[in-house]
Motif scaffolding. Structure first.
Motif, PDB file in Angstrom:
ATOM      1  N   SER A 254       0.839  -1.109  -0.083  1.00 22.52           N
ATOM      2  CA  SER A 254      -0.016  -0.077   0.054  1.00 22.52           C
ATOM      3  C   SER A 254       0.827   1.453   0.011  1.00 22.52           C
ATOM      4  O   SER A 254       1.779   1.347   0.725  1.00 22.52           O
ATOM      5  N   LEU A 255       0.619   2.170  -0.973  1.00 27.90           N
ATOM      6  CA  LEU A 255       1.404   3.218  -1.258  1.00 27.90           C
ATOM      7  C   LEU A 255       0.616   4.573  -0.458  1.00 27.90           C
ATOM      8  O   LEU A 255      -0.264   4.725  -0.744  1.00 27.90           O
ATOM      9  N   ASP A 256       1.603   5.379   0.421  1.00 28.32           N
ATOM     10  CA  ASP A 256       1.005   6.547   0.588  1.00 28.32           C
ATOM     11  C   ASP A 256       1.133   7.713  -0.660  1.00 28.32           C
ATOM     12  O   ASP A 256       1.715   7.543  -1.511  1.00 28.32           O
ATOM     13  N   GLY A 257       0.525   8.830  -0.309  1.00 26.89           N
ATOM     14  CA  GLY A 257       0.579   9.956  -1.289  1.00 26.89           C
ATOM     15  C   GLY A 257       1.918  10.011  -1.915  1.00 26.89           C
ATOM     16  O   GLY A 257       1.909  10.788  -2.995  1.00 26.89           O
ATOM     17  N   ASP A 258       3.039   9.870  -1.257  1.00 32.04           N
ATOM     18  CA  ASP A 258       4.270  10.392  -1.706  1.00 32.04           C
ATOM     19  C   ASP A 258       4.890   9.605  -2.869  1.00 32.04           C
ATOM     20  O   ASP A 258       6.017  10.033  -3.429  1.00 32.04           O
ATOM     21  N   ILE A 259       4.560   8.192  -3.052  1.00 34.76           N
ATOM     22  CA  ILE A 259       5.283   7.398  -3.814  1.00 34.76           C
ATOM     23  C   ILE A 259       4.123   6.862  -4.988  1.00 34.76           C
ATOM     24  O   ILE A 259       3.055   6.714  -4.682  1.00 34.76           O
ATOM     25  N   THR A 260       4.788   6.718  -6.059  1.00 38.55           N
ATOM     26  CA  THR A 260       3.773   6.345  -7.131  1.00 38.55           C
ATOM     27  C   THR A 260       4.273   4.825  -7.683  1.00 38.55           C
ATOM     28  O   THR A 260       5.205   4.418  -7.359  1.00 38.55           O
ATOM     29  N   PRO A 261       3.419   4.029  -8.247  1.00 37.44           N
ATOM     30  CA  PRO A 261       3.658   2.665  -8.528  1.00 37.44           C
ATOM     31  C   PRO A 261       4.884   2.685  -9.261  1.00 37.44           C
ATOM     32  O   PRO A 261       5.893   1.733  -9.199  1.00 37.44           O
ATOM     33  N   GLN A 262       5.218   3.692 -10.202  1.00 35.47           N
ATOM     34  CA  GLN A 262       6.433   3.809 -10.949  1.00 35.47           C
ATOM     35  C   GLN A 262       7.656   3.777 -10.325  1.00 35.47           C
ATOM     36  O   GLN A 262       8.777   3.274 -10.530  1.00 35.47           O
ATOM     37  N   GLN A 263       7.447   4.854  -9.170  1.00 32.06           N
ATOM     38  CA  GLN A 263       8.627   4.781  -8.184  1.00 32.06           C
ATOM     39  C   GLN A 263       8.940   3.623  -7.665  1.00 32.06           C
ATOM     40  O   GLN A 263      10.138   3.316  -7.373  1.00 32.06           O
ATOM     41  N   LEU A 264       7.792   2.991  -7.227  1.00 33.75           N
ATOM     42  CA  LEU A 264       8.197   1.733  -6.164  1.00 33.75           C
ATOM     43  C   LEU A 264       8.726   0.588  -7.120  1.00 33.75           C
ATOM     44  O   LEU A 264       9.851  -0.120  -6.803  1.00 33.75           O
ATOM     45  N   LEU A 265       8.502   0.507  -8.361  1.00 32.31           N
ATOM     46  CA  LEU A 265       9.022  -0.124  -9.527  1.00 32.31           C
ATOM     47  C   LEU A 265      10.277  -0.087  -9.669  1.00 32.31           C
ATOM     48  O   LEU A 265      11.224  -1.042  -9.560  1.00 32.31           O
ATOM     49  N   GLU A 266      10.589   1.234  -9.803  1.00 30.13           N
ATOM     50  CA  GLU A 266      12.169   1.724  -9.805  1.00 30.13           C
ATOM     51  C   GLU A 266      12.960   1.369  -8.782  1.00 30.13           C
ATOM     52  O   GLU A 266      14.240   0.689  -8.950  1.00 30.13           O
ATOM     53  N   THR A 267      12.377   1.370  -7.433  1.00 28.20           N
ATOM     54  CA  THR A 267      13.094   1.204  -6.302  1.00 28.20           C
ATOM     55  C   THR A 267      13.409  -0.317  -6.429  1.00 28.20           C
ATOM     56  O   THR A 267      14.412  -0.931  -6.033  1.00 28.20           O
ATOM     57  N   LEU A 268      12.485  -1.349  -6.575  1.00 27.16           N
ATOM     58  CA  LEU A 268      12.469  -2.639  -6.433  1.00 27.16           C
ATOM     59  C   LEU A 268      13.737  -3.098  -7.533  1.00 27.16           C
ATOM     60  O   LEU A 268      14.462  -3.908  -7.184  1.00 27.16           O
ATOM     61  N   VAL A 269      13.701  -2.565  -8.566  1.00 24.94           N
ATOM     62  CA  VAL A 269      14.669  -2.861  -9.630  1.00 24.94           C
ATOM     63  C   VAL A 269      16.027  -2.563  -9.134  1.00 24.94           C
ATOM     64  O   VAL A 269      17.001  -3.333  -9.235  1.00 24.94           O
ATOM     65  N   ALA A 270      15.951  -1.372  -8.596  1.00 30.11           N
ATOM     66  CA  ALA A 270      17.433  -0.770  -8.036  1.00 30.11           C
ATOM     67  C   ALA A 270      17.912  -1.997  -7.071  1.00 30.11           C
ATOM     68  O   ALA A 270      19.187  -1.910  -7.012  1.00 30.11           O
ATOM     69  N   ARG A 271      17.186  -2.493  -6.373  1.00 29.12           N
ATOM     70  CA  ARG A 271      17.338  -3.587  -5.349  1.00 29.12           C
ATOM     71  C   ARG A 271      17.640  -4.894  -5.926  1.00 29.12           C
ATOM     72  O   ARG A 271      17.807  -5.668  -5.006  1.00 29.12           O
ATOM     73  N   ARG A 272      17.658  -4.900  -7.194  1.00 35.06           N
ATOM     74  CA  ARG A 272      17.872  -6.247  -7.850  1.00 35.06           C
ATOM     75  C   ARG A 272      16.999  -7.397  -7.203  1.00 35.06           C
ATOM     76  O   ARG A 272      17.194  -8.392  -7.228  1.00 35.06           O
ATOM     77  N   ILE A 273      15.644  -6.822  -7.151  1.00 34.09           N
ATOM     78  CA  ILE A 273      14.611  -7.830  -6.867  1.00 34.09           C
ATOM     79  C   ILE A 273      14.042  -8.590  -7.942  1.00 34.09           C
ATOM     80  O   ILE A 273      13.699  -7.895  -8.912  1.00 34.09           O
ATOM     81  N   VAL A 274      13.944 -10.018  -7.784  1.00 32.28           N
ATOM     82  CA  VAL A 274      13.446 -10.694  -9.274  1.00 32.28           C
ATOM     83  C   VAL A 274      11.873 -10.581  -8.897  1.00 32.28           C
ATOM     84  O   VAL A 274      11.470 -11.003  -8.216  1.00 32.28           O
ATOM     85  N   ILE A 275      11.211  -9.913 -10.023  1.00 27.63           N
ATOM     86  CA  ILE A 275      10.045  -9.736  -9.985  1.00 27.63           C
ATOM     87  C   ILE A 275       9.354 -10.607 -11.022  1.00 27.63           C
ATOM     88  O   ILE A 275       9.596 -10.840 -12.265  1.00 27.63           O
TER      89      ILE A 275
END
Lengths: 297, 404
Positions: A254-275
């Motif tokens: 669940s995202l609060d108002g300061d983060i968008t799904p796009q930013q979340l995806l970028e964060t996950l990719v940056a952390r090298r999480i296999v999605i």
């Protein structure tokens, strides 16, 4: 073009207001969902559109005109409580009911034969309805509704009693009718079918409007700001995101108002999480229905 | 085509095709024909074979009863002692025997012995014994003609005069009674056959859930008008067929049977008023039945509820003797004017004549009632035609009618 216009319509029985200042309209080449829980006032709305009962206040117009007997032939109605003459041959019932809608007997017979052939019931045309299976009788009932080629078709729970094959067949016919420019008003409890078929919906609860508009717009209005994630490993803590495990493979973020799904995806990719799956969660119409109908009970 | 006419046509064809309707329409005249045929056969049979002589023994202890022992087909056989008579009875030489005691003249008591168990002495035997006794008692005391009159003092011939004093033919007697009775039964069967189909049809359409489909195509008024007229025409066809058969049968019967039917007329007024009262009676009961069909959730409950109307219409049957003998009595006037009883009462009274003013008032009241019930039925249809489930109570019906 607007086909059915319901304007501020109210119906009261004794001290109980069954339909309370309801307004909506339908257009040609549209499948319009009229939905609501049991006893919400759907059937009363339909009966007022059909001029079977008169509203206490408000107005119903068809093709911009006040309702007249002549306009009845422009509507096909499949009621929820349905039946046909049990002792009459099927084709005779179809012809009789179509002639009451203004078709000539010869034309009605020709159409009936053609539709029976389309739904593979030609061999049963001289049988009585009591000799048919429940599903076959439902199909005949559906054909009676569309035989006279109405411009507006009102279907109250059209898929009840049908097997999946027949459900598919009826859906295909409904979509064809829409493509021909007809209005289809669909009243059903099956939200998946409304989602699959309807362009716009009107939801009624306790006689009052609770939702009205374009289906996609309504769904986006109810969209929660959350993402469904299936991944390998632990994504770890992310600022502005609450993580909840839905099952062994899926997490809800669940995202609060300061983060968008796009930013979340970028964060996950940056952390090298296999999605394996990343889906912006959209509520189903069923969820919305339960949320509204359940919340107001 | 007009939707009312489409419904009328459908109802008419469906009704005329019903086996029950076909059988009832043909069966009643055929039963009449059969009755005449049986009468013919029986009378021919009885005419061709002479009546069997019945022997009744008697023991006369007074010494008075010695002559007139042949009484038609009954022969009275004297025996000296009861034992002798009993032996003859046991030997089946005689059917019964009587013992006329010595003190017969004082009390008139006679004892009868028989091997048969009768509810009462057969009228032929009783009449023969009476004739035998009276003839012997009056022997040598009065003129034979006087004796004959003492035995059969009354051969009454009744005539009805009209206002100008002329004899009106074909009225009175058992024939009139029988015809009044039969004719009113036909009217009642015809009215209730047609209105019963209406009730059944509406209840079925409600029970089978076709009603909502029909009402999405036609208005309540078109639906009910089409049905009432369609079934009314079917009933009228039945009534006219019966009237024509009846007219033919009456001619056949008066020619062949004679007796109670001889000279009985079938005036055109009966035909005309029969049709008028069928139409009005049918409309009244059809509207009531339609209202019942709209209220009742199933065919069976509809039929149960309609029994009340059948009983109401049948009241004149319970009072038939009073009506036929009543002339212009208050009971007859009331039953003639009351809309529920007037069709039958008029049919019963018509053969003996009904004053024109009573007919006028009766028809006017019937028409007004039809109109009134039609308005009420329209409310009932609006409320109950699409209401399924339980049968509403009278209180609920009245309350909803007030609110409608």
């Amino acid at each position: 073009m607007q086909t059915v216009e319901v304007e501020n319509v109210t119906k009261t029985y004794g001290s109980r207001t069954v339909v309370d200042r309801v307004s909506f309209s339908t257009a040609s080449r549209e499948i319009f969902g009229l939905i609501g829980p049991n006893g919400a006032g759907k059937t009363t709305c339909i009966r007022m559109i059909m001029d079977i009962i008169k509203p206490d206040a408000g107005e119903v117009r068809l093709f911009g005109q006040k309702f007249t007997g002549e306009l009845k032939r422009q509507i096909g109605y499949l009621p929820e409580e349905r039946g046909l003459y049990r002792k009459r041959p099927i084709v005779e019932s179809m012809v009789y009911l179509a002639t009451l809608k203004g078709m000539t007997a010869a034309e009605a017979r020709k159409k009936a034969e053609s539709w029976l052939e389309r739904v593979n019931l030609q061999a049963h045309r001289h049988k009585k309805i009591e000799e048919l299976s429940h599903g076959m009788a439902q199909i005949i009932q559906f054909l009676v509704t569309i035989l006279h080629e109405p411009r507006v078709i009102i279907l109250d729970e059209p898929f009840n009693g049908l097997d999946p094959v027949n459900v598919r067949m009826v859906k295909d016919i409904i979509l064809e009718l829409k493509e021909e420019g007809r209005t289809i008003m669909l009243s059903t409890h099956r939200m998946n079918e409304v989602e699959e078929l309807c362009d716009r919906i009107f939801m009624i609860n306790r006689g009052q409007q609770v939702l009205y508009g374009d289906l996609d717009e309504i769904k986006s209005r109810f969209r929660k700001n959350s993402v469904l994630l299936e991944c390998q490993g632990d994504p770890g803590e992310i600022v502005g995101v609450r993580i909840r495990r839905l099952n062994s493979t899926t997490l809800e973020l669940s995202l609060d108002g300061d983060i968008t799904p796009q930013q979340l995806l970028e964060t996950l990719v940056a952390r090298r999480i296999v999605i394996n799956r990343f889906e912006v969660a959209t509520p189903s119409l069923n969820d919305i229905f339960i949320q509204i109908a359940g919340g107001r009970k | 085509m007009n939707k009312t006419i489409l419904i009328l046509k459908s109802e008419l064809i469906t009704t005329l095709k019903r086996k029950g309707f076909f059988i009832t329409t043909l069966a009643i005249p055929l039963l009449g024909l059969l009755a005449i045929l049986i009468f013919h056969l029986v009378s021919n049979l009885t005419q061709s074979t002479p009546a069997e002589t019945i022997r009744i023994g008697y023991v006369d202890q007074t010494g008075i009863f010695t002559q007139y022992t042949a009484q038609g087909n009954i022969e009275l056989v004297p025996y000296s002692t009861p034992e002798e008579a009993k032996a003859a009875l046991l030997a089946k030489d005689i059917r019964d025997y009587l013992v006329i005691p010595q003190d017969y003249l004082a009390g008139g008591f006679i004892t009868r012995y028989s091997l048969k168990t009768d509810i009462e002495v057969p009228s032929g035997i009783r009449s023969a014994i009476s004739s035998f006794l009276v003839s012997n008692l009056l022997r040598d005391k009065v003129d034979p003609a006087v004796a004959s009159r003492i035995m059969y003092p009354l051969a009454l011939a009744s005539f009805t005069l009209d206002q100008s004093g002329h004899v009106v033919e074909g009225r009175g007697g058992y024939g009139t009674w029988l015809i009044s009775y039969l004719f009113s039964i036909l009217l009642l069967i015809s009215i209730f056959t047609a209105s019963g189909y209406l009730l059944q049809g509406l209840s079925e359409e409600k029970e089978n859930r076709i009603m909502e489909i029909l009402l999405s195509s036609v208005s309540t008024r078109e639906l009910i008008t089409g049905k009432v007229l369609g079934l009314g025409i079917a009933g009228l066809v039945q009534m006219v067929i019966w009237l024509l058969y009846f007219w033919g049968l009456l001619h056949l019967a008066s020619g062949s049977i004679g007796g109670i039917f001889s000279g009985l007329q079938f005036p055109p007024s009966v035909m005309v008023l029969g049709v008028i009262y069928f139409i009005l009676g049918y409309f009244l009961y059809a509207i009531l039945m339609a209202g019942t069909g709209a209220i009742a959730p199933t065919v069976r409950e509809g039929q149960q509820m309609s029994v009340f109307f059948s009983l109401l219409a049948a009241i004149p049957y319970f009072l038939i003797t009073l009506i036929l003998e009543g002339g212009d009595s208050l009971v007859n006037i009331v039953l003639t004017i009351l809309p529920f009883t007037s069709p039958l009462t008029v049919m019963m009274r018509l053969w003996a004549g009904v004053p024109a003013w009573e007919l006028g008032v009766s028809i006017a009241v019937l028409m007004l009632s039809i109109y009134g019930f039609l308005l009420l039925a329209a409310r009932v249809f609006r409320i109950y035609l699409l209401m399924y489930g339980k049968t509403p109570s009278w209180r609920e019906i009245i309350r909803s009618l007030r609110q409608a």
